[in-house]
Write a protein that holds these residues in place. Structure first.
Motif, short mmCIF file in Angstrom:
data_model
loop_
_atom_site.label_atom_id
_atom_site.label_comp_id
_atom_site.label_asym_id
_atom_site.label_seq_id
_atom_site.Cartn_x
_atom_site.Cartn_y
_atom_site.Cartn_z
N ASN A 30 0.80 -1.21 0.00
CA ASN A 30 0.00 0.00 0.00
C ASN A 30 0.84 1.27 0.00
O ASN A 30 0.34 2.36 0.28
N ASN A 31 2.13 1.11 -0.33
CA ASN A 31 3.05 2.26 -0.42
C ASN A 31 3.08 3.09 0.86
O ASN A 31 3.11 4.31 0.82
N LEU A 32 3.07 2.39 1.99
CA LEU A 32 3.19 3.04 3.28
C LEU A 32 4.53 2.67 3.90
O LEU A 32 5.12 1.65 3.56
N THR A 33 4.98 3.48 4.81
CA THR A 33 6.22 3.18 5.53
C THR A 33 6.00 1.97 6.42
O THR A 33 4.99 1.88 7.13
N ALA A 34 6.93 1.03 6.37
CA ALA A 34 6.86 -0.19 7.16
C ALA A 34 7.88 -0.13 8.30
O ALA A 34 9.05 0.13 8.07
N ALA A 35 7.40 -0.39 9.50
CA ALA A 35 8.27 -0.43 10.68
C ALA A 35 8.05 -1.76 11.40
O ALA A 35 6.93 -2.07 11.81
N ALA A 45 15.50 -11.69 11.28
CA ALA A 45 15.75 -12.19 9.93
C ALA A 45 14.45 -12.27 9.12
O ALA A 45 14.41 -11.88 7.95
N GLU A 46 13.39 -12.75 9.75
CA GLU A 46 12.11 -12.86 9.05
C GLU A 46 11.55 -11.49 8.71
O GLU A 46 11.06 -11.25 7.60
N LEU A 47 11.60 -10.55 9.65
CA LEU A 47 11.11 -9.21 9.36
C LEU A 47 11.95 -8.53 8.30
O LEU A 47 11.42 -7.84 7.42
N SER A 48 13.25 -8.73 8.34
CA SER A 48 14.14 -8.10 7.37
C SER A 48 13.86 -8.54 5.94
O SER A 48 14.09 -7.79 4.99
N GLN A 49 13.35 -9.75 5.76
CA GLN A 49 13.03 -10.25 4.42
C GLN A 49 11.97 -9.39 3.73
O GLN A 49 11.89 -9.37 2.50
N PRO A 52 11.58 -3.67 5.57
CA PRO A 52 10.96 -2.52 6.24
C PRO A 52 11.91 -1.32 6.22
O PRO A 52 13.14 -1.49 6.17
N GLN A 53 11.34 -0.15 6.24
CA GLN A 53 12.18 1.06 6.32
C GLN A 53 12.82 1.19 7.70
O GLN A 53 13.87 1.79 7.84
N TYR A 54 12.16 0.62 8.71
CA TYR A 54 12.65 0.69 10.08
C TYR A 54 12.50 -0.67 10.76
O TYR A 54 11.54 -1.39 10.51
N LEU A 55 13.45 -0.97 11.63
CA LEU A 55 13.36 -2.11 12.55
C LEU A 55 13.72 -1.59 13.94
O LEU A 55 14.78 -0.99 14.11
#
Length: 68
Positions: A30-35, A45-49, A52-55
């Protein structure tokens, strides 16, 4: 989530904050920033796949994004 921008539901500055990959996929589709937050159910590792713009590894760091 279906086309939130075109429906006037969110602004371009909106951020989806999630602790699972599906949350970040929704943000990206949806072209939104993902954190991603690392105190949830899945590994960094799973989230990084999902690119996201932020972790964040603590709520305090997430708070800094929200308040800036």
């Amino acid at each position: 989530m279906r086309q939130p921008h075109s429906q006037g539901l969110v602004s371009a500055n909106s951020v989806i904050i999630g602790d699972q990959g599906v949350d970040l996929v929704a943000a990206n589709k949806n072209n939104l920033t993902a954190a991603g937050v690392l105190w949830g159910y899945v590994s960094q590792a799973e989230l990084s796949q999902e690119n996201p713009q932020y972790l964040f590894n603590s709520p305090l760091k997430l708070n800094n994004l929200i308040n800036n």
